[in-house]
Design a protein around this motif. Structure first.
Motif, PDB file in Angstrom:
ATOM      1  N   ILE A 176       6.638   5.297  -0.090  1.00 41.95           N
ATOM      2  CA  ILE A 176       6.142   5.734   1.220  1.00 41.95           C
ATOM      3  C   ILE A 176       5.101   4.726   1.702  1.00 41.95           C
ATOM      4  CG2 ILE A 176       5.041   7.631   2.488  1.00 41.95           C
ATOM      5  CD1 ILE A 176       7.502   8.672   1.164  1.00 41.95           C
ATOM      6  N   PRO A 177       5.496   3.787   2.556  1.00 38.16           N
ATOM      7  CA  PRO A 177       4.469   2.886   3.104  1.00 38.16           C
ATOM      8  C   PRO A 177       3.544   3.679   4.024  1.00 38.16           C
ATOM      9  CG  PRO A 177       6.582   2.505   4.183  1.00 38.16           C
ATOM     10  CD  PRO A 177       6.835   3.498   3.082  1.00 38.16           C
ATOM     11  N   ARG A 233       2.651   4.646  -1.249  1.00 41.11           N
ATOM     12  CA  ARG A 233       2.518   5.748  -2.183  1.00 41.11           C
ATOM     13  C   ARG A 233       3.918   6.110  -2.675  1.00 41.11           C
ATOM     14  NH1 ARG A 233      -0.945  10.018   1.286  1.00 41.11           N
ATOM     15  NH2 ARG A 233       0.065   8.888   3.000  1.00 41.11           N
ATOM     16  N   ALA A 246       6.468   9.233  -3.717  1.00 36.41           N
ATOM     17  CA  ALA A 246       6.741  10.675  -3.707  1.00 36.41           C
ATOM     18  C   ALA A 246       7.869  10.963  -4.684  1.00 36.41           C
ATOM     19  CB  ALA A 246       7.134  11.137  -2.312  1.00 36.41           C
ATOM     20  N   SER A 295       0.826  -1.216   0.000  1.00 37.29           N
ATOM     21  CA  SER A 295       0.000   0.000   0.000  1.00 37.29           C
ATOM     22  C   SER A 295       0.859   1.264   0.000  1.00 37.29           C
ATOM     23  CB  SER A 295      -0.937   0.049   1.217  1.00 37.29           C
ATOM     24  OG  SER A 295      -1.735  -1.096   1.276  1.00 37.29           O
TER      25      SER A 295
END
Lengths: 77, 146, 146, 77
Positions: free
Chosen positions: A71-72, A48, A50, A46
């Protein structure tokens, strides 16, 4: 070249906190596919992405010299 | 100190409260999040926090700007500590000043909610029999810590 | 210090935060109410607070008990200063600790509301052109200070 | 005897912070009437009465040695 950053559980999964990869011109979505090939399981985190310290969209394109970070889910506070 | 920062040393919360105090401020709220010994019946030995530091500081500053927009006259300062933290150590401090108290309470609570949404900081809990990176707390029943 | 007290000297808020901190506390909220320079366009020079001290301390302690009943696990400490206070001086400090942050915010705000209802403390505002005992703030539009 | 306490604006109205009066056996309501006779205007101050540091009701009766306080609307915080 793109600099890739991995944090927390993803740093442990990949075994590295930082690496370089030739991904200029790729989208964030393609970066994710590349990472899932290289580090099976990362796609289930999950995370994201950056780019240059700002959350990116799947269609955003990486440019040479960019820093991309996985980015977890965050858990500060 | 910076108004929005990630630090590795113990946090002195008072310097953030002092930072936001101004003659027009009638209220200052100071929130400190501490390492708690027990979470859902499991005893924590200590915590380890990790951050994507430059992005985390940008996101903390963004939360500060969001607060100034949502509560005109309010001003915030936020710090988060990383590294190994022991029981009762301060992990995060949020100071908000405002002419009136309602905004100071609301904006402070808003800040901690936003930290848990957008600031790239991660917590690993170390127990007697294991350890785990904590993530996605908002999806768990009962919420995360604190 | 006492957990619920009326004082005449400057308030150091940190000692109240330290007082309520315990290993089971994940959150501490610290509210400080400060003398504000401007209220509704009128410039305050300084304030003078007066209290019925023994009753005020009893009522502060009552608020602490109300908090422990309403938010199990929460613990409070409250101090109010009396005498002459200058701009930005702390008039009141409320510290609340709790396992979880929601209760710490709610109980803290509850405490300041209750102080303004039941604690026998009075504020006189001194302006450039006069002075007045302030009372019955809750009936005024916009509420009172802070 | 009853000890009476006056605070804030009521201290300024009465000109005293404390006095003794022979009001044992009177109710809080009768105390208020007594005070309004002696200090015209006090009845308009929206004051509550506390007996021995606890808010009292109009029908509560004063006992010898009690401390009664006139509590104008509070404004702490």
């Amino acid at each position: 070249m793109i600099t890739l950053h991995y944090f927390a559980g993803l740093r442990e999964l990949t075994g590295t906190s930082q690496e370089q990869a030739d991904l200029a011109g790729k989208t964030v979505e393609e970066l994710m596919e590349w990472a899932a090939d290289k580090y099976p399981g990362i796609e289930r985190a999950s995370a994201r992405v950056a780019i240059n310290e700002e959350y990116a969209l799947p269609a955003d394109v990486l440019e040479d010299g960019d820093a991309a970070a996985f980015i977890p889910p965050v858990s500060g506070g | 100190m910076k108004a929005f920062e990630v630090v590795t040393e113990p946090i002195n919360p008072q310097i953030y409260a002092d930072f936001v105090l101004r003659p027009e401020a009638g209220a200052v709220t100071l929130f400190t999040g501490h390492v708690r010994e027990w979470t859902k019946g499991v005893r924590t030995l200590y915590l380890a926090y990790e951050a994507y530091v430059p992005m985390a500081e940008k996101k903390l500053a963004q939360i500060g700007r969001e607060i100034e927009e949502k509560w005109p006259g309010a001003q915030a300062a936020i710090a988060h500590r990383i590294g190994e933290l022991q029981i009762s150590d301060i992990a995060v401090v949020i100071a908000v000043s405002s002419p009136h108290r309602k905004a100071a309470y609301e904006a402070n609570e808003y800040a901690i909610e936003r930290i848990k949404e957008i600031v790239p900081i991660w917590k690993k809990e170390i127990w007697e029999d294991g350890e785990e990176w904590i993530g996605d707390q908002k999806k768990k029943p009962e919420g995360g810590n604190q």
